[in-house]
Design a protein around this motif. Structure first.
Motif: not given
Length: 234
Positions: A104-105, A174
């Motif tokens: 998860n960015p 991302s």
């Protein structure tokens, strides 16, 4: 505030787009060999009294491009703006990404913000931009002065600079986009902070030209966010 829309030079399909303020010119990070050869030949043909300075500028450009590419910088722009003393203040804008594949960015961004905030000399603030959530970090630090002769002991001369960094991510990507502005004009730090925030408001993970075409417009524009962003340099 936006003078033109641009995109990263690396990769066939850019992951993000951004606007450049007035007074900033993009720096070619991957110049064609033919262009460099023509430039070198032109410099070699200059009169001797100006050939030396021109060669130093070329070496500085080559060193700057090599350094930027070694840090995976995908876009760079040089800014020159009149100051109150009849001269010019300079600054450099750079654009890069931090990849976070399979993660998860937003979590990676949060870790980056925490790590940055641990430095007592940095001011870190959360940031909500049209493209997503991020943070703004600012600091004054010393860096090697380009083009300056070394000290008597051989060490490189250093000058203080103001540095502002925006890191942001958004839906459908991302990557974490990192926008950085550096200037030796410490007295204009607040103005350059506004410029950096204005640029941050133009960052988009969707091609802005697509939205313009859908609206039936002819020119690519920055949208409402960039239109309302304040640029102290006009």
């Amino acid at each position: 505030m936006t003078d033109l829309w641009t995109k990263p030079e690396s990769g066939p399909i850019p992951a993000y787009w951004y606007g450049l303020p007035h007074g900033y010119l993009p720096l070619e990070l991957d110049p064609p060999v033919e262009q460099l050869t023509a430039l070198v030949n032109h410099i070699l043909g200059l009169p001797e009294d100006v050939r030396g300075p021109a060669e130093r500028v070329l070496r500085f450009y080559a060193g700057a491009v090599t350094g930027l590419n070694s840090h995976n910088v995908q876009g760079c722009a040089i800014g020159l703006h009149p100051d109150d003393e009849g001269g010019f203040s300079s600054s450099v804008l750079t654009f890069s990404t931090v990849a976070a594949p399979g993660v998860n960015p937003a979590l990676v961004l949060a870790r980056m913000a925490v790590a940055t905030d641990e430095d007592p000399d940095r001011d870190v603030q959360p940031l909500e931009l049209p493209c997503g959530t991020g943070f703004l970090a600012t600091e004054t630090r010393c860096t090697v002065a380009p083009g300056r002769p070394p000290e008597e002991d051989g060490s490189a001369q250093e000058d203080p600079v103001w540095q502002g960094t925006i890191a942001v991510t958004g839906p459908g990507t991302s990557d974490i986009v990192v926008v950085q502005l550096v200037t030796p004009a410490l007295e204009l730090a607040d103005d350059y902070r506004d410029v950096l925030l204005g640029v941050g408001h133009t960052v988009s993970f969707f091609d802005p030209s697509s939205a313009t075409e859908a609206d039936g417009g002819g020119d690519t524009g920055p949208g409402a966010a960039a239109e309302t962003a304040k640029n102290p340099f006009g």
